[in-house]
Design an enzyme around this catalytic site. Structure first.
Site, PDB file in Angstrom:
ATOM      1  N   ASP A 105      -2.867  -2.356   4.726  1.00 53.33           N
ATOM      2  CA  ASP A 105      -2.248  -3.261   4.748  1.00 53.33           C
ATOM      3  C   ASP A 105      -0.919  -2.115   5.003  1.00 53.33           C
ATOM      4  OD1 ASP A 105      -2.585  -5.177   2.990  1.00 53.33           O
ATOM      5  OD2 ASP A 105      -2.679  -4.135   0.710  1.00 53.33           O
TER       6      ASP A 105
HETATM    7  N1  URA Z   1      -6.739  -3.226  -0.386  1.00 50.61           N
HETATM    8  C1  URA Z   1      -5.309  -3.537  -0.462  1.00 50.61           C
HETATM    9  O1  URA Z   1      -5.207  -3.986  -1.399  1.00 50.61           O
HETATM   10  N2  URA Z   1      -4.802  -2.900   0.144  1.00 50.61           N
HETATM   11  C2  URA Z   1      -5.494  -2.535   2.119  1.00 50.61           C
HETATM   12  O2  URA Z   1      -4.852  -2.247   2.597  1.00 50.61           O
HETATM   13  C3  URA Z   1      -6.866  -2.360   1.609  1.00 50.61           C
HETATM   14  C4  URA Z   1      -7.862  -3.272   0.540  1.00 50.61           C
END
Ligand code: URA
Length: 236
Positions: A105
């Site tokens: 993310d």
């Molecule tokens: N899980 C999440 O919620 N975000 C990420 O960036 C990676 C795994």
């Protein structure tokens, strides 16, 4: 495999095809001890000894880059509006066709592999490869007794139930920080798993992919090339 010398040099970040051609024409390149002046001369970059301006070329068909992703950049190759992880790759490691193998993310930090090897990324992301990823999360509320059991049993996330996952506390004096090891990679998965237990993730960092750990000497936003052996450690 034999390829044109100008193409080989350009693929190794030694300038554009045109610049590589100019380098060859002015006698700065030798193949197996012989100066070559024709850019179209064929060579086998994996077998022949190619020397450019006195330096032996270490040929890499593909590159595997470890990035300590900072918050605020997109896990994408390019984006017209936002800075991407590929934008942060230093000039010396740049190549055409680089992309992140998997996504974090925008606000997630930590280990990200950037490569130009599509098969490698495919293998890494294929569910059948069973590549486990370790994340560390800072939560808004302390981990509760029973959370680890709920993670281990699989959490109902509405559209799917997560596979059994291991939840641990790296510091027994800080119940706000938890580690989770998963092998799935659904959208916002870790955040959703914690939310299912009543915790909001305030910070998320990826520490490990398969057998490859985030280099503790790599500052956020920095990159380094992986050896072939390190790149393969993802599958061990
Ligand atoms: N899980 C999440 O919620 N975000 C990420 O960036 C990676 C795994």
């Amino acid at each position: 495999m034999n390829e044109r010398l100008d193409k080989i040099l350009a693929s190794q970040n030694l300038g554009s095809r045109k610049e590589a051609g100019a380098l060859i024409r002015r006698g700065a390149v030798s193949v197996n001890g012989q100066t070559v002046r024709k850019p179209e001369t064929k060579a086998d970059p994996e077998r022949d000894e190619i020397v450019v301006e006195g330096q032996r070329l270490t040929y890499r068909r593909y590159v595997y880059i470890m990035m300590n992703k900072p918050a605020g950049v997109l896990s994408a190759a390019n984006d017209p509006r936002a800075t991407t992880v590929v934008d942060l790759v230093p000039e010396s490691m740049r190549r055409r066709g680089l992309f992140p193998a998997g996504r974090l993310d925008k606000d997630t930090t930590g280990l990200l592999i950037i490569t130009d090897d599509g098969d490698y990324a495919h293998r890494m992301l294929a569910p059948a490869s069973h590549v486990y990823k370790l994340y560390e999360a800072r939560l808004d509320t302390p981990v509760l007794p029973g959370d680890a059991e709920r993670f281990a049993a699989g959490l109902d996330l509405g559209d799917f139930t997560s596979l059994p996952a291991e939840l641990t506390l790296p510091d027994e004096n800080d119940p706000y920080v938890a580690r989770v090891c998963i092998r799935e990679g659904k959208f916002h998965q870790v955040k959703r798993m914690f939310l299912a237990c009543g915790h909001e993730v305030q910070q998320l960092r990826r520490l490990r992919v398969g057998g490859l750990e985030l280099d503790p000497n790599l500052e956020e936003g920095a990159c380094r090339l992986l050896t072939q052996c390190e790149a393969e450690a993802v599958f061990s």
